[in-house]
Design an enzyme around this catalytic site. Structure first.
Site, mmCIF file in Angstrom:
data_model
loop_
_atom_site.group_PDB
_atom_site.id
_atom_site.type_symbol
_atom_site.label_atom_id
_atom_site.label_comp_id
_atom_site.label_asym_id
_atom_site.label_seq_id
_atom_site.Cartn_x
_atom_site.Cartn_y
_atom_site.Cartn_z
ATOM 1 N N CYS A 115 0.813 -1.232 0.000
ATOM 2 C CA CYS A 115 0.000 0.000 0.000
ATOM 3 C C CYS A 115 0.836 1.267 0.000
ATOM 4 C CB CYS A 115 -0.948 0.006 1.186
ATOM 5 S SG CYS A 115 -2.218 -1.244 1.015
ATOM 6 N N HIS A 262 -3.871 7.044 1.410
ATOM 7 C CA HIS A 262 -4.080 5.739 0.776
ATOM 8 C C HIS A 262 -5.482 5.269 1.123
ATOM 9 C CE1 HIS A 262 -4.113 1.581 -0.080
ATOM 10 N NE2 HIS A 262 -3.980 1.207 1.168
ATOM 11 N N ASN A 292 -9.930 -0.731 -2.122
ATOM 12 C CA ASN A 292 -8.498 -0.518 -1.850
ATOM 13 C C ASN A 292 -7.695 -1.071 -3.028
ATOM 14 O OD1 ASN A 292 -5.824 -0.778 -1.008
ATOM 15 N ND2 ASN A 292 -6.330 -1.518 1.038
HETATM 16 N N1 ACO Z 1 -19.071 -9.457 5.860
HETATM 17 C C1 ACO Z 1 -19.747 -9.684 6.980
HETATM 18 N N2 ACO Z 1 -19.142 -9.928 8.165
HETATM 19 C C2 ACO Z 1 -17.799 -9.938 8.188
HETATM 20 C C3 ACO Z 1 -17.037 -9.706 7.030
HETATM 21 C C4 ACO Z 1 -17.716 -9.459 5.820
HETATM 22 N N3 ACO Z 1 -17.071 -9.205 4.674
HETATM 23 N N4 ACO Z 1 -15.722 -9.767 7.376
HETATM 24 C C5 ACO Z 1 -15.664 -10.023 8.673
HETATM 25 N N5 ACO Z 1 -16.924 -10.134 9.173
HETATM 26 C C6 ACO Z 1 -17.333 -10.390 10.562
HETATM 27 C C7 ACO Z 1 -16.272 -11.174 11.333
HETATM 28 O O1 ACO Z 1 -16.439 -12.553 11.153
HETATM 29 C C8 ACO Z 1 -16.539 -10.717 12.741
HETATM 30 O O2 ACO Z 1 -17.652 -11.433 13.239
HETATM 31 P P1 ACO Z 1 -17.666 -11.918 14.803
HETATM 32 O O3 ACO Z 1 -17.618 -10.635 15.602
HETATM 33 O O4 ACO Z 1 -18.956 -12.633 14.881
HETATM 34 O O5 ACO Z 1 -16.454 -12.751 14.957
HETATM 35 C C9 ACO Z 1 -16.960 -9.265 12.587
HETATM 36 O O6 ACO Z 1 -17.428 -9.126 11.232
HETATM 37 C C10 ACO Z 1 -15.851 -8.286 12.826
HETATM 38 O O7 ACO Z 1 -14.697 -8.700 12.072
HETATM 39 P P2 ACO Z 1 -13.353 -7.913 12.072
HETATM 40 O O8 ACO Z 1 -12.378 -8.615 11.168
HETATM 41 O O9 ACO Z 1 -12.957 -7.656 13.499
HETATM 42 O O10 ACO Z 1 -13.843 -6.557 11.387
HETATM 43 P P3 ACO Z 1 -13.230 -5.118 11.456
HETATM 44 O O11 ACO Z 1 -14.194 -4.226 12.117
HETATM 45 O O12 ACO Z 1 -11.825 -5.136 11.964
HETATM 46 O O13 ACO Z 1 -13.198 -4.721 9.912
HETATM 47 C C11 ACO Z 1 -11.574 -4.485 8.169
HETATM 48 C C12 ACO Z 1 -12.410 -5.455 9.016
HETATM 49 C C13 ACO Z 1 -12.550 -3.669 7.335
HETATM 50 C C14 ACO Z 1 -10.695 -5.297 7.241
HETATM 51 C C15 ACO Z 1 -10.750 -3.550 9.081
HETATM 52 O O14 ACO Z 1 -10.118 -4.330 10.079
HETATM 53 C C16 ACO Z 1 -9.707 -2.766 8.365
HETATM 54 O O15 ACO Z 1 -10.001 -1.935 7.528
HETATM 55 N N6 ACO Z 1 -8.416 -2.964 8.682
HETATM 56 C C17 ACO Z 1 -7.313 -2.180 8.135
HETATM 57 C C18 ACO Z 1 -7.075 -2.500 6.675
HETATM 58 C C19 ACO Z 1 -5.838 -1.778 6.188
HETATM 59 O O16 ACO Z 1 -5.630 -0.615 6.478
HETATM 60 N N7 ACO Z 1 -4.981 -2.470 5.464
HETATM 61 C C20 ACO Z 1 -3.739 -1.856 5.066
HETATM 62 C C21 ACO Z 1 -3.657 -1.694 3.644
HETATM 63 S S1 ACO Z 1 -3.847 -3.199 2.740
HETATM 64 C C22 ACO Z 1 -2.240 -3.635 2.152
HETATM 65 O O17 ACO Z 1 -1.247 -3.105 2.550
HETATM 66 C C23 ACO Z 1 -2.178 -4.783 1.198
#
Ligand code: ACO
Length: 335
Positions: A115, A262, A292
């Site tokens: 990223c 980003h 993304n």
């Molecule tokens: N649809 C429905 N439910 C989902 C989904 C989905 N697509 N994905 C996860 N869930 C559920 C999980 O199973 C979990 O359920 P549970 O509470 O019953 O266990 C719940 O939703 C919460 O899951 P989390 O993974 O904790 O969700 P979070 O709120 O953290 O959101 C996300 C996930 C959007 C990926 C977030 O963590 C995020 O944006 N992280 C940072 C991403 C980032 O900045 N990446 C860097 C760049 S990428 C790169 O460098 C390649």
């Protein structure tokens, strides 16, 4: 010493629009969950019949950027290509791009900083120009994510956020040291490399072993992300590296005319916007449309902001990124 200035920008995204509702037919997810957690409404994914790859999309974006720069491809002295989704394990996409654009035998360098790839690439280009080694450099960020995502329920927390696309910038020498890239700031923390990774293919688990195992349940080819952990680090590092860039140039948050973060998650961008007290016209987001696009995200957003006349002569433009590695960085520009 010279300064470097962006004189041409272009982007390309595949035509195929994949909405959140489309994803909910492939995996257990919903438009509501994706929008609430990420702000994403739709993304572009390469269509099955399309010949688009990271290099092909990068070449399409580059043609636009070169044309808009007023230069021709023979004026370009060097290519820097950032991607985490190269067409081949090796050689890198830079040489493919050079071939597709039928450019002369200039050097081509690949950047593997996910990223932060475009920020790193821009910084490298800036150093080459500052020292006088090169005059015009093509800097490209491109990603073909959709071919490598786990579209089953197991991969839903990763696959819903990523989109395909490419952007390109032509960086050129200027003798006006008050304009162009003022500074760039790069960081990494390899301690967290395993929090956001694709482990296979790798030399650690190379072809003979894979063929022997032939395990249909091998998920090592798909991205793994500890989302919550990455999120917490992202908001902290984004803030730090923006402050570092502002301080280096004796600027304050109020001086920012346009912040282009980003596009990882709209919630991250909104957190940064609030932290720096910026209004909506000072921050550009397009994750809602494209998801993304990793190494392409900053340059696609920069191009769109510029096309929409949101960046004007003399503006302070701040680019910042955080991602896998972890790696992060910022670039401060006076346009
Ligand atoms: N649809 C429905 N439910 C989902 C989904 C989905 N697509 N994905 C996860 N869930 C559920 C999980 O199973 C979990 O359920 P549970 O509470 O019953 O266990 C719940 O939703 C919460 O899951 P989390 O993974 O904790 O969700 P979070 O709120 O953290 O959101 C996300 C996930 C959007 C990926 C977030 O963590 C995020 O944006 N992280 C940072 C991403 C980032 O900045 N990446 C860097 C760049 S990428 C790169 O460098 C390649």
């Amino acid at each position: 010493m010279y300064n470097s200035k962006i004189i041409g920008l272009g982007y390309y995204v595949p035509e195929r629009v994949v909405t959140n509702n489309d994803l909910s037919k492939m995996m257990d997810t919903s438009d509501k969950w994706i929008q609430e957690r990420t702000g994403i409404k739709e993304r572009r994914w390469v269509a099955p019949e399309s010949k688009d790859t990271s290099s092909v999309m990068g070449a399409k974006a580059s043609r636009i950027a070169i044309e808009r720069s007023g230069l021709t491809k023979t004026d370009i002295d060097f290519i820097i290509f950032a991607t985490l989704s190269p067409d081949m394990y090796f050689p890198g996409g830079g040489v493919q791009l050079q071939n597709m654009l039928e450019m002369p035998t200039v050097g081509a360098l690949d950047v593997r900083n996910q990223c932060s790839g475009f920020i790193y690439a821009l910084s490298i280009a800036d150093q080459f120009i500052k020292t006088g080694m090169y005059k015009n450099i093509l800097v490209v960020g491109a990603e073909y994510h959709s071919g490598g995502l786990d579209k089953s329920d197991a991969g839903r927390h990763v696959s819903v956020i990523f989109g395909d696309g490419a952007g390109a910038a032509v960086l050129s020498r200027t003798e006006d040291n008050t304009k162009g890239i003022l500074s760039s700031h790069l960081h990494s923390e390899g301690e967290h490399a395993e929090q956001l990774t694709v482990k296979g293919p790798s030399i650690c688990k190379w072809v003979p072993e894979l063929l022997k195992e032939n395990d249909p349940n091998d998920k090592s080819y798909y991205p793994y992300m500890n989302g919550t952990f990455v999120f917490k680090h992202a908001v902290m590092r984004f803030s730090e590296v923006i402050i570092e860039g502002l301080k280096a140039n004796h600027l304050k948050a109020v001086d920012i005319n346009m912040l282009i973060p980003h596009q990882a998650n709209l919630r991250i961008s909104q957190f940064i916007q609030k932290k720096f007290g910026l209004n909506d016209s000072q921050v550009f987001n397009n994750i809602q449309k494209y998801g993304n696009t990793t190494a392409a995200s900053v340059v696609i957003a920069l191009t769109e902001a510029w096309e929409q006349n949101k960046i004007k002569d003399n503006d302070i433009v701040v680019l910042a990124a955080f991602g896998s590695g972890f790696t992060w960085g910022s670039v401060i520009i006076r346009w």
